[in-house]
Design an enzyme around this catalytic site. Structure first.
Site, PDB file in Angstrom:
ATOM      1  N   GLU A 174       2.754  17.053   0.223  1.00 45.16           N
ATOM      2  CA  GLU A 174       2.772  16.995  -1.255  1.00 45.16           C
ATOM      3  C   GLU A 174       3.092  18.371  -1.825  1.00 45.16           C
ATOM      4  O   GLU A 174       2.453  18.850  -2.758  1.00 45.16           O
ATOM      5  CB  GLU A 174       1.416  16.503  -1.786  1.00 45.16           C
ATOM      6  CG  GLU A 174       0.975  15.187  -1.185  1.00 45.16           C
ATOM      7  CD  GLU A 174      -0.350  14.658  -1.734  1.00 45.16           C
ATOM      8  OE1 GLU A 174      -0.847  15.180  -2.754  1.00 45.16           O
ATOM      9  OE2 GLU A 174      -0.884  13.710  -1.126  1.00 45.16           O
TER      10      GLU A 174
HETATM   11  C1  XIL Z   1      -1.761  12.315  -8.048  1.00 40.84           C
HETATM   12  C2  XIL Z   1      -0.519  11.876  -8.812  1.00 40.84           C
HETATM   13  O1  XIL Z   1       0.430  12.909  -8.770  1.00 40.84           O
HETATM   14  C3  XIL Z   1      -0.868  11.556 -10.216  1.00 40.84           C
HETATM   15  O2  XIL Z   1       0.275  11.079 -10.907  1.00 40.84           O
HETATM   16  C4  XIL Z   1      -1.958  10.494 -10.172  1.00 40.84           C
HETATM   17  O3  XIL Z   1      -2.281  10.067 -11.414  1.00 40.84           O
HETATM   18  C5  XIL Z   1      -3.175  11.054  -9.470  1.00 40.84           C
HETATM   19  O4  XIL Z   1      -2.801  11.370  -8.171  1.00 40.84           O
HETATM   20  N1  XIL Z   1      -3.639  14.362  -3.830  1.00 40.84           N
HETATM   21  C6  XIL Z   1      -3.054  13.178  -3.498  1.00 40.84           C
HETATM   22  C7  XIL Z   1      -2.145  12.522  -4.457  1.00 40.84           C
HETATM   23  O5  XIL Z   1      -3.186  12.700  -2.355  1.00 40.84           O
HETATM   24  O6  XIL Z   1      -2.185  11.118  -4.341  1.00 40.84           O
HETATM   25  C8  XIL Z   1      -2.421  12.947  -5.857  1.00 40.84           C
HETATM   26  O7  XIL Z   1      -1.434  12.391  -6.707  1.00 40.84           O
HETATM   27  C9  XIL Z   1      -2.454  14.451  -5.968  1.00 40.84           C
HETATM   28  C10 XIL Z   1      -3.542  15.007  -5.113  1.00 40.84           C
END
Ligand code: XIL
Length: 362
Positions: A274
């Protein structure tokens, strides 16, 4: 390699007389080869592993966004459309529309899909939490959920984050707001069975454990190592580990490098899952993303990508950025409106950060 295959392809085309009309009367098929120089300018073409992006359906409907995605990425992850609360509307009520749309986009565009995420404390639906199931009822329902989701996307979703964020940074299990922790005496064993449920349905899908701050927090890495050892001893499948990599330009690079090397010591696939790098580290309302800031940002991307390149080749799964262009980043809502963490600017132009990413690739 690619350059050679393009050249050989051209020779074959010329040799076989494909430029002129064939006897069968069919239209000649003349493929325009990729510009070989592009390989050095494009992260998807240059990388020897997949380049992913978190996407949303809302953004996918924009042509510029979709083109940027197709050009520079080979894999997508749903930013939220494949999370439990978005699919599982009631015990026997599944809403597949958004996830299907995304998977169809990937299929049409010849891209892979990384599934995110089957079990995450933060995405248990409210109807499920308020039912207060005992451990047996809890598990049979989650098992069915995993089976139905993995079955539906079998062969289309090539990998899954089976469990996400189960540990605190110090290595203890997350307890707050965690339905699994609150229900099971041995949560790790429950997660192990979740991996096994997914494997039984799609033996080809790569199964990941995903968390944040993994390369920074040695306590968390220790807990992950113990979990992997236990899974392997008890016969539960696990193929890879993901670190989300929501870091900052100021995050210590040696710590990142050493942590990544340590993670790779597991021998499993490693996913930077991410990636985004915050530049407005102090959340300043008058922050300006000046060229000097852009240059620092590019260096951070270059370093992170080059650290990833230094792990064994067969453990490189993918680097996924959490979004495509700055205008879509979750950090403008969750961190500060003046944030510019990604590789493309608000007009989908490549940033210096993109050049940094390219430089970091072998
Ligand atoms: C976040 C998304 O980016 C947002 O749009 C959503 O509302 C909340 O989640 N860790 C994770 C992701 O594993 O799924 C998260 O994504 C960010 C932090």
């Amino acid at each position: 390699m690619k350059k050679y295959s393009v050249m050989i392809g051209l020779l074959l085309l010329i040799g076989s007389g494909m430029w002129s009309c064939s006897d069968s009367g069919e239209e000649p098929v003349v493929e325009i080869p990729d510009d070989p120089d592009e390989e050095e300018d494009n992260i998807r073409l240059k990388a020897k592993f997949d380049i992913g992006a978190a996407v949303t359906n809302r953004e996918l409907s924009g042509a510029q966004y979709a083109n940027t995605l197709r050009t520079h990425y080979s894999q997508i992850t749903a930013e939220f459309e494949m999370k439990m609360a978005h699919i599982w509307k009631g015990e026997n009520n599944y809403d597949w529309a958004a996830a299907d749309e995304m998977v169809n986009f990937a299929q049409t565009n010849n891209m892979k899909v990384h599934g995110h995420t089957l079990v995450w404390y933060s995405s248990f639906p409210n109807w499920f939490k308020s039912a207060n199931y005992d451990s047996a009822a809890f598990e049979s329902r989650v098992k069915t959920y995993i089976e139905r989701v993995v079955q539906r996307y079998k062969g289309k979703v090539v990998s899954w984050d089976v469990a996400n964020e189960i540990f605190n940074d110090n290595g203890t299990l997350r307890s707050e707001n965690c339905p699994v922790y609150q229900t099971f005496r041995d949560p790790i064993a429950f997660y192990g069975r979740c991996f096994a449920y997914a494997r039984a349905i799609d033996p080809d899908a790569k199964l990941f454990y995903n968390d944040y701050n993994v390369v920074l927090a040695s306590g968390k890495r220790g807990a992950m190592r113990q979990m992997v050892n236990r899974f392997q001893a008890d016969g539960y499948p696990i193929d890879g580990l993901g670190d989300q990599f929501h870091y900052m330009v100021s995050t210590n690079r040696n710590t990142i490098r050493n942590g990544l090397t340590d993670m790779a010591g597991s021998g499993l696939l490693i996913h930077i899952s991410e990636l985004d790098i915050r530049v407005n580290v102090n959340r300043e309302d008058d922050y300006v993303y000046l060229p000097s800031e852009q240059a620092k940002h590019a260096e951070a991307y270059r370093d992170i990508v080059s650290f990833y390149e230094s792990i064994p080749q067969n453990q490189k799964f993918a680097i996924t950025t959490w979004g495509v262009a700055d205008n879509g980043t979750w950090l403008r809502d969750w961190w500060h409106p003046k944030e510019y963490p990604l590789l493309f600017d608000d007009s989908f132009q490549k940033k210096r950060a993109y050049e940094g990413f390219l430089e970091g690739l072998n």
